[in-house]
Design an enzyme around this catalytic site. Structure first.
Site, PDB file in Angstrom:
ATOM      1  N   THR A   1       0.819  -1.209   0.000  1.00 13.81           N
ATOM      2  CA  THR A   1       0.000   0.000   0.000  1.00 13.81           C
ATOM      3  C   THR A   1       0.852   1.258   0.000  1.00 13.81           C
ATOM      4  OG1 THR A   1      -1.563   1.265   1.372  1.00 13.81           O
ATOM      5  CG2 THR A   1      -0.086  -0.200   2.530  1.00 13.81           C
ATOM      6  N   ASP A   2       0.284   2.368  -0.482  1.00 13.18           N
ATOM      7  CA  ASP A   2       0.995   3.638  -0.413  1.00 13.18           C
ATOM      8  C   ASP A   2       1.035   4.200   1.011  1.00 13.18           C
ATOM      9  OD1 ASP A   2      -1.672   4.391  -0.176  1.00 13.18           O
ATOM     10  OD2 ASP A   2      -1.635   5.848  -1.811  1.00 13.18           O
ATOM     11  N   GLU A   3       0.262   3.614   1.913  1.00 17.29           N
ATOM     12  CA  GLU A   3       0.223   4.129   3.284  1.00 17.29           C
ATOM     13  C   GLU A   3       1.545   3.943   4.014  1.00 17.29           C
ATOM     14  OE1 GLU A   3      -3.312   3.601   5.609  1.00 17.29           O
ATOM     15  OE2 GLU A   3      -4.467   2.989   3.848  1.00 17.29           O
TER      16      GLU A   3
ATOM     17  N   TYR B   1      -1.659  -0.449  11.022  1.00 19.73           N
ATOM     18  CA  TYR B   1      -1.797  -1.116   9.723  1.00 19.73           C
ATOM     19  C   TYR B   1      -0.622  -0.803   8.809  1.00 19.73           C
ATOM     20  CZ  TYR B   1      -3.101  -1.536   4.821  1.00 19.73           C
ATOM     21  OH  TYR B   1      -3.081  -1.806   3.478  1.00 19.73           O
TER      22      TYR B   1
ATOM     23  N   LYS C   1       2.433  -3.245   7.258  1.00 23.40           N
ATOM     24  CA  LYS C   1       2.702  -3.428   5.834  1.00 23.40           C
ATOM     25  C   LYS C   1       4.118  -2.967   5.485  1.00 23.40           C
ATOM     26  CE  LYS C   1       0.466  -4.731   2.975  1.00 23.40           C
ATOM     27  NZ  LYS C   1       0.294  -6.118   2.441  1.00 23.40           N
TER      28      LYS C   1
END
Length: 345
Positions: free
Chosen positions: A130-132, A155, A159
């Protein structure tokens, strides 16, 4: 190709399964069937001779070894993950166990399988992230593949940890990997605790539509079927050891996204219009990243990929799908935590 997809009964994973089978690939779907998974998500692919399902948890190394030895895939596409930020705030342990320990298990199982098979040059391990992991942007700038990691939630931290493991297994053991980091996905089969389906279903039922904070948080929205197309392309043609950022090139504030969905609902389901009157601003989530934006230069220039759907087109298709598929989403509203405010800290 024979592709093993972890998390293939989830939102993004099932889109990959459907597209891969439609393109003639043999697919093995490995899923633990947690609260956010549903085997109905794979649609007609379930009826194909090219599709098979293994009920297994990526935290169970023994099951992974058995599945890899039995099916002997050419490519592993690792999508299985806990992914809801609000749930990670309330219960971070599950995110560490699945996203970090689970990815470690996948890497070790894949490495052992690759060694047993004689290290075939055609094998690949594709890790989907993810870009998060990059944190929060200001008013300008975009995430590139070299942006420093700066996760802000349990989260995104889990990741980020999984991404680092994948790169380490490539550098240390030579495992042939590719990585992708995507922007916010939306589309059919999206579990009804995420923003887009929440807005649609709240508008449909005439309930208040919650918008966190001032609604000014910006996301780059990627239609899930476009994402599946990009993932299969990277899995097949991406350079080993390389990462690719996948974005929809559709930056929108949350409040504008919600208003767009309401406008589609006004047209497609006039009862209760104007649905924007249901918008209610609520207390923001802790540590809510202000802005994400993807620079897609690498995947566009190296693999000639770009999204085919604008956010306006994709949202309309998504609203139409939810209006036509009540039998799919109605039972999911009874699952644990759905419809409740989570992640308030």
């Amino acid at each position: 190709m024979k592709i093993l997809v972890t998390g293939g009964a989830g939102f993004i994973g099932s889109a990959v399964v459907r597209l891969a089978v439609a393109r003639g690939h043999e697919v093995v779907n490995v899923d633990a069937l947690t609260y956010a998974a549903d085997l109905r998500n794979v649609g007609d692919a379930a009826d194909s001779d090219l599709y098979s399902f293994e009920h297994a948890d990526i935290r169970d190394r023994g099951s992974l070894d058995r599945i890899l030895a039995t099916h002997r895939p050419d490519i592993v596409m690792h999508l299985a993950a806990e992914s809801h930020v609000d749930r990670s705030i309330d219960g971070p342990a599950a995110f560490i166990e699945t996203n970090v320990i689970g990815t470690f298990n996948m890497l070790e199982a894949a490495r052992a399988y690759w060694d047993r098979e004689g290290r075939p040059e055609t094998f690949r391990f594709h890790h989907i992230s993810t870009d998060e992991v990059f944190g929060s942007l200001g008013e300008t700038g975009q995430f590139t593949e070299t942006t420093a990691y700066d996760p802000r939630s349990p989260y995104s931290a889990s990741k980020a940890g999984s991404d680092h493991l994948v790169r380490a297994w490539h550098e240390t053991y030579g495992l042939p990997v590719v990585l992708t980091n995507c922007s916010n996905n939306y589309g059919p089969y999206h579990f009804p605790e995420k923003l887009v389906p929440v807005v649609i279903l709240k508008a449909l039922s005439g309930q208040s539509i919650p918008v966190y904070g001032d609604g000014g948080n910006v996301r780059d929205w990627l239609f899930v079927e476009d994402h599946a197309d990009a993932l299969l392309l990277v899995a097949e043609k991406g350079d080993l050891g390389r990462s690719y950022n996948i974005g929809g090139e559709n930056e929108v504030t949350n409040i504008d996204l919600v208003r767009t969905i309401c406008a589609h609902m006004d047209e497609l389901h006039p009862e209760g219009a104007p649905h924007a009157d249901l918008i209610t601003f609520v207390t923001d989530r802790p540590g809510h990243d202000r802005r994400y934006a993807i620079d897609p230069t690498r995947i566009r220039s190296e693999l000639d990929w770009k999204p085919s759907v604008t956010v306006e087109q994709g949202l309309r298709r998504t609203v139409e799908w939810y209006l036509a598929n009540r039998d799919w989403w109605q039972p999911l509203l009874e699952r644990e935590g759905v419809g409740k405010r989570l992640g308030t800290g």
